[in-house]
Write a protein that holds these residues in place. Structure first.
Motif, PDB file in Angstrom:
ATOM      1  N   PHE A 191       0.827  -1.211   0.000  1.00  0.00           N
ATOM      2  CA  PHE A 191       0.000   0.000   0.000  1.00  0.00           C
ATOM      3  C   PHE A 191       0.864   1.266   0.000  1.00  0.00           C
ATOM      4  O   PHE A 191       0.500   2.263  -0.610  1.00  0.00           O
ATOM      5  N   ALA A 192       2.023   1.213   0.650  1.00  0.00           N
ATOM      6  CA  ALA A 192       2.906   2.388   0.689  1.00  0.00           C
ATOM      7  C   ALA A 192       3.539   2.621  -0.677  1.00  0.00           C
ATOM      8  O   ALA A 192       3.516   3.740  -1.200  1.00  0.00           O
TER       9      ALA A 192
ATOM     10  N   LEU B 244      11.592   9.282   9.132  1.00  0.00           N
ATOM     11  CA  LEU B 244      11.549   9.489   7.682  1.00  0.00           C
ATOM     12  C   LEU B 244      12.912   9.365   7.016  1.00  0.00           C
ATOM     13  O   LEU B 244      13.013   8.944   5.867  1.00  0.00           O
ATOM     14  N   MET B 245      13.965   9.788   7.736  1.00  0.00           N
ATOM     15  CA  MET B 245      15.310   9.740   7.150  1.00  0.00           C
ATOM     16  C   MET B 245      16.315   9.426   8.246  1.00  0.00           C
ATOM     17  O   MET B 245      16.033   9.626   9.428  1.00  0.00           O
ATOM     18  N   SER B 246      17.482   8.958   7.846  1.00  0.00           N
ATOM     19  CA  SER B 246      18.529   8.675   8.809  1.00  0.00           C
ATOM     20  C   SER B 246      19.782   9.460   8.397  1.00  0.00           C
ATOM     21  O   SER B 246      20.177   9.415   7.222  1.00  0.00           O
ATOM     22  N   ALA B 247      20.388  10.174   9.354  1.00  0.00           N
ATOM     23  CA  ALA B 247      21.546  11.041   9.040  1.00  0.00           C
ATOM     24  C   ALA B 247      22.669  10.210   8.410  1.00  0.00           C
ATOM     25  O   ALA B 247      22.968   9.105   8.861  1.00  0.00           O
ATOM     26  N   GLY B 248      23.250  10.748   7.358  1.00  0.00           N
ATOM     27  CA  GLY B 248      24.324  10.021   6.663  1.00  0.00           C
ATOM     28  C   GLY B 248      23.808   9.265   5.446  1.00  0.00           C
ATOM     29  O   GLY B 248      24.591   8.657   4.715  1.00  0.00           O
ATOM     30  N   PHE B 249      22.488   9.307   5.227  1.00  0.00           N
ATOM     31  CA  PHE B 249      21.886   8.583   4.108  1.00  0.00           C
ATOM     32  C   PHE B 249      20.992   9.550   3.310  1.00  0.00           C
ATOM     33  O   PHE B 249      19.763   9.501   3.379  1.00  0.00           O
TER      34      PHE B 249
ATOM     35  N   ILE C 183       0.628   5.619   6.260  1.00  0.00           N
ATOM     36  CA  ILE C 183       1.248   5.536   4.926  1.00  0.00           C
ATOM     37  C   ILE C 183       0.914   6.788   4.121  1.00  0.00           C
ATOM     38  O   ILE C 183       1.799   7.421   3.532  1.00  0.00           O
ATOM     39  N   GLU C 184      -0.353   7.165   4.099  1.00  0.00           N
ATOM     40  CA  GLU C 184      -0.735   8.337   3.295  1.00  0.00           C
ATOM     41  C   GLU C 184      -0.031   9.598   3.801  1.00  0.00           C
ATOM     42  O   GLU C 184       0.409  10.436   3.008  1.00  0.00           O
ATOM     43  N   GLN C 185       0.076   9.712   5.109  1.00  0.00           N
ATOM     44  CA  GLN C 185       0.731  10.910   5.659  1.00  0.00           C
ATOM     45  C   GLN C 185       2.207  10.950   5.258  1.00  0.00           C
ATOM     46  O   GLN C 185       2.715  11.979   4.813  1.00  0.00           O
ATOM     47  N   HIS C 186       2.889   9.830   5.378  1.00  0.00           N
ATOM     48  CA  HIS C 186       4.312   9.800   5.019  1.00  0.00           C
ATOM     49  C   HIS C 186       4.519  10.048   3.531  1.00  0.00           C
ATOM     50  O   HIS C 186       5.389  10.811   3.137  1.00  0.00           O
ATOM     51  N   VAL C 187       3.719   9.371   2.730  1.00  0.00           N
ATOM     52  CA  VAL C 187       3.893   9.503   1.277  1.00  0.00           C
ATOM     53  C   VAL C 187       3.638  10.952   0.850  1.00  0.00           C
ATOM     54  O   VAL C 187       4.406  11.517   0.060  1.00  0.00           O
ATOM     55  N   ASP C 188       2.601  11.565   1.387  1.00  0.00           N
ATOM     56  CA  ASP C 188       2.314  12.965   1.038  1.00  0.00           C
ATOM     57  C   ASP C 188       3.476  13.867   1.455  1.00  0.00           C
ATOM     58  O   ASP C 188       3.891  14.751   0.717  1.00  0.00           O
TER      59      ASP C 188
END
Ligand code: N01
Length: 556
Positions: free
Chosen positions: A28-29, A426-431, A453-458
């Motif tokens: 779904f994501a 959402l993200m990891s430092a160094g990447f 999922i919808e919140q992150h994708v948006d």
């Protein structure tokens, strides 16, 4: 950016595909991510290990598999036409129907053209010179992408327990999270189910109805609430559809877990015994996960939690006729809700059947699996088939299977060796330019997954659009912002009862995995507001760099 480019520098020019974004996973994501990115005009390639879309619903085909969030809510909200037109047949749709829905979405939004099935992403290496990821996929091919989005799912890396002799078992062996596509018929067979989490609790009643004998091997008794599943009438569907704007709003902004329900206005101890019992009875009759929303302090106050746990334990004693079996089925070693609460159809009543028996592994552990039996310390249980309902290496397992190499050759696995570290999940430092959907550090598995999922994708799509509009090439979480977020996630978790359980939320089900509470428990509404605020402040806590800046930094 074109999709194919010739990369020279080797004796033979090699054709390497290049995309703006590689998305890993077509659950779904991944499907919604693809849809959103395409609308930004980006070139996208989705790699999916399975042979079709649907992610968790593609793999989890075990008997009785259903959603534990009501389907009218466990569904996409991004398209009003879709939510108005799709007819869910039951309150909790079975797996096959959810998979049909996923396929419908893929067809309706024409997603398949950009998804490559039966492909595993093996490695992703960040190239600081070009600010792009080199993505190695099964079959030996490499793809280049400016961004990579891990939509790999939180519960997709099935955990096969390390039990002596398992590989020598001569009967059939199935893992609930990796169930065969063909129908498995247990008629006339002696079946053993190992594990009593959600997957077992859903499958046990269905297997019991087929098998000659079913033996359930239980290590930890679990709390479960009746699902009260039923067919949805067209009137019920219409009522929800009419109220969708408000239902979706409350799920996103107000309900901690992304599920619309009447929200509690008081703590459990503010009601007297009778009123409290009546409230629990009403929630028990209604069924479903929202039992835990009866009061607002059930996951933070031990005494309040005890009242709910006692109520459910009493229900188990009422349902299960044999007092000894009832006692074994009553959970006592963790607060209710501190492990993902299960919902069931006749799970406890199944132990009243003459062809079902329960083995308590705490007093009589499994010693080994023999070619035709499970041997505990005290006894041998002959079985023709074994069902491993033993769960997943949750949240980090499927990410860890990809060799992700960020700046300065650092791998994500090494960075996360003591527990996952992310900024906002959402993200990891160094990447740089690597996003994670519903990863550790976000509400994810503590919520209605589709809301999260919808919140992150948006958020990710808006962020990429922001970068492109301003000429930024690379984005990365700041280490300080990440450290603060990790501390906050941890601090909030420890204001609750959750860390008291040996749960997969804590990584406790995987030997050697660091025990850290992985999801963010602050609630989907609060979390959304934080993410929106960060974006409104120009992506505070993230560094964005333009092409020239990053090339200069890479050279220095
Ligand atoms: O896995 P689990 P699951 N010997 O980890 C036992 C989602 N889900 O697949 O608790 C003996 O919960 C283990 O025992 P213990 C949902 O979020 C959703 O059931 O570690 N037993 C436990 O009883 C859920 O929470 C739906 O002591 C062993 C069981 O196996 C998550 O997936 C449906 C063992 C594993 O339970 C995971 O659920 C299904 C061993 N060596 C799942 N190793 C929906 O409805 C493990 N166990 C959407």
């Amino acid at each position: 950016m074109s999709n194919m480019q010739a990369v020279s520098g080797t004796s033979e020019a090699t054709d390497v595909e290049a995309y703006d974004v590689v998305v890993v996973g077509a659950g779904f994501a991944g499907m919604y991510m693809l849809h959103r990115l395409r609308r930004l005009g980006l070139s996208v390639r989705v790699y999916e290990q399975g042979g079709g879309v649907g992610g968790t619903w593609y793999w989890n085909r075990y008997p009785g598999a259903r959603c534990d969030v009501e389907s009218m809510q466990y569904s996409y909200s991004f398209s009003d036409e879709l939510q108005q037109e799709w007819d869910w047949s039951e309150r909790y749709a079975p797996q096959a129907e959810i998979l049909k829905y996923a396929n419908h979405v893929a067809d309706r939004f024409n997603l398949r053209d950009d998804i490559q099935f039966n492909v595993r992403v093996e490695q992703a290496v960040f190239d600081a010179g070009t600010n792009a990821w080199q993505v190695a996929i099964s079959g030996g091919k490499t793809t280049i992408a400016k961004y990579i989005v891990l939509a790999t799912g939180c519960l997709s890396n099935a955990r096969v327990p390390d039990i002596k002799g398992l590989s020598d078992f001569k009967g059939e062996v199935y893992h609930t999270g990796h169930w065969p596509h063909e129908k498995i018929d247990f008629t006339g067979k002696r079946v053993g189910v190992i594990g009593t989490g959600s997957s077992a609790i859903q499958s046990v009643p269905v297997i019991a109805a087929q098998a000659r004998h079913l033996t359930v091997f239980q290590r930890t008794a679990n709390f479960s609430i009746p699902a009260r599943n039923a067919a949805l009438t067209s009137e019920e569907r219409a009522a929800i559809r009419t109220n969708y704007p408000e239902i979706r709003r409350v799920a996103r902004e107000e309900a901690r877990n992304g599920i619309y329900t009447d929200l509690p206005d008081r703590g459990a101890l503010e009601d007297g015994d009778n009123a409290r019992r009546a409230k629990y009875e009403e929630r028990w009759r209604r069924g479903g996960l929202t039992f835990m929303s009866a009061y607002n302090n059930l996951v933070v106050d031990q005494a309040a939690n005890d009242t709910a746990a006692d109520f459910v334990r009493a229900k188990i004693a009422e349902i299960v006729k044999d007092p000894h079996t009832a006692k074994l089925l009553q959970p006592h070693n963790h607060p209710i809700g501190s492990k993902r609460i299960c919902i069931d159809t006749d799970y406890f009543a199944t132990f009243n059947r003459p062809n079902v028996s329960l083995v308590d592994l705490t007093s009589d552990p499994i010693e080994e699996i023999l070619p035709h039996a499970v041997r505990t310390v005290a006894k041998e249980y002959e079985v023709d088939a074994l069902v491993l309902a033993t769960g997943f290496d949750a949240m980090t397992g499927s990410v860890a299977k990809i060799d992700i190499v960020g700046r300065h050759g650092q791998t994500l696995n090494r960075k996360w060796a003591e527990g996952p570290k992310t900024y906002l999940g959402l993200m990891s430092a160094g990447f740089p330019n690597l996003f994670i959907v519903t990863g550790p550090g976000s509400p994810s598995v503590l919520s209605n997954m589709i809301v999260s999922i919808e919140q992150h994708v948006d958020w990710i799509a808006d962020c990429i659009a922001h970068m492109r509009a301003r000429g930024f090439e690379a984005m990365e979480a700041n280490k300080e912002a990440e450290d603060k977020w990790v501390a906050h996630v941890n601090e909030v978790a420890h204001t609750t009862l959750y860390p008291q359980a040996n749960s997969w939320y804590m990584g406790a089900n995987i030997p050697g995995k660091p025990q850290v509470f992985m999801p963010y428990i602050g609630g989907v509404g609060a979390y959304r507001r934080i993410c929106d605020e960060v974006a409104a402040k120009g992506y505070e806590g993230f560094a964005m760099t333009a092409a020239e800046q990053s090339r200069a930094a890479a050279a220095s």
